[in-house]
Design a protein around this motif. Sequence first.
Motif, PDB file in Angstrom:
ATOM      1  N   UNK A  56       0.960  -0.950  -0.210  1.00 37.78           N
ATOM      2  CA  UNK A  56      -0.073   0.135  -0.084  1.00 37.78           C
ATOM      3  C   UNK A  56       0.818   1.244   0.177  1.00 37.78           C
ATOM      4  N   UNK A  57       0.315   2.195  -0.500  1.00 36.21           N
ATOM      5  CA  UNK A  57       1.100   3.761  -0.577  1.00 36.21           C
ATOM      6  C   UNK A  57       0.486   4.397   0.352  1.00 36.21           C
ATOM      7  N   UNK A  58       1.030   5.130   1.404  1.00 36.95           N
ATOM      8  CA  UNK A  58       0.294   5.726   2.448  1.00 36.95           C
ATOM      9  C   UNK A  58       1.327   6.887   2.873  1.00 36.95           C
ATOM     10  N   UNK A  59       0.396   7.819   4.028  1.00 37.19           N
ATOM     11  CA  UNK A  59       1.007   9.046   4.212  1.00 37.19           C
ATOM     12  C   UNK A  59       0.796   9.305   5.471  1.00 37.19           C
ATOM     13  N   UNK A  60       1.307  10.197   6.195  1.00 35.52           N
ATOM     14  CA  UNK A  60       0.565  10.840   7.423  1.00 35.52           C
ATOM     15  C   UNK A  60       0.047  12.151   7.110  1.00 35.52           C
TER      16      UNK A  60
END
Length: 189
Positions: A56-60
């Motif tokens: 998965x591609x994720x960020x904060x």
Amino acid sequence: MKEFVEYILQFGNLNKQQIDLISKKGFELILHKDDYFSQAGKIARQVGFILEGITRVCYYNNKGEEITKYFIDENNLVVDIESFENEICSSAYVQAVTDCRLICFEKKDWQELLDTIIGWDTIVHKMIAKALIQKVERRSPLVSEDATERYMKFLKIYPNVANRVPLAYIASYLGITQSSLSRIRKNIR
């Protein structure tokens, strides 16, 4: 490597020597669940092709909440292309959601293939174009749609993902709480 060769041959023709060179440059990488393929704040150094598993591609966000942008499953490229090509720090994480097996290429080897194989750049551009189109299609759905519609769309876009990843990641992707997702899933059964 066979799966990767079949994948690239969709985008152009290569002879046996070219395929052999590509095969020599690629190596198998095992990512365990929760390992990172690339990380925010670091420069992406590899291109991967997922043989088994889901990333998965994720960020904060600015509240410190983890947001899932999209998933990448089998028979797809995985790379933070902007970071990889421009040697700039990535703004997102690529994380293994399940145990993953990938074929990977280090930047120097990828560049050598570009410099050596006539037509490889055209094939790469077509692969990246396909990945970018998928990325746009698979991006987190608009919040203007109701949550049930978003979940139904998720099931269409990711038919092989729903039962293999934690509900928290799906809820994050959909922009809803995990309890809302559980209610939706219960109501559509």
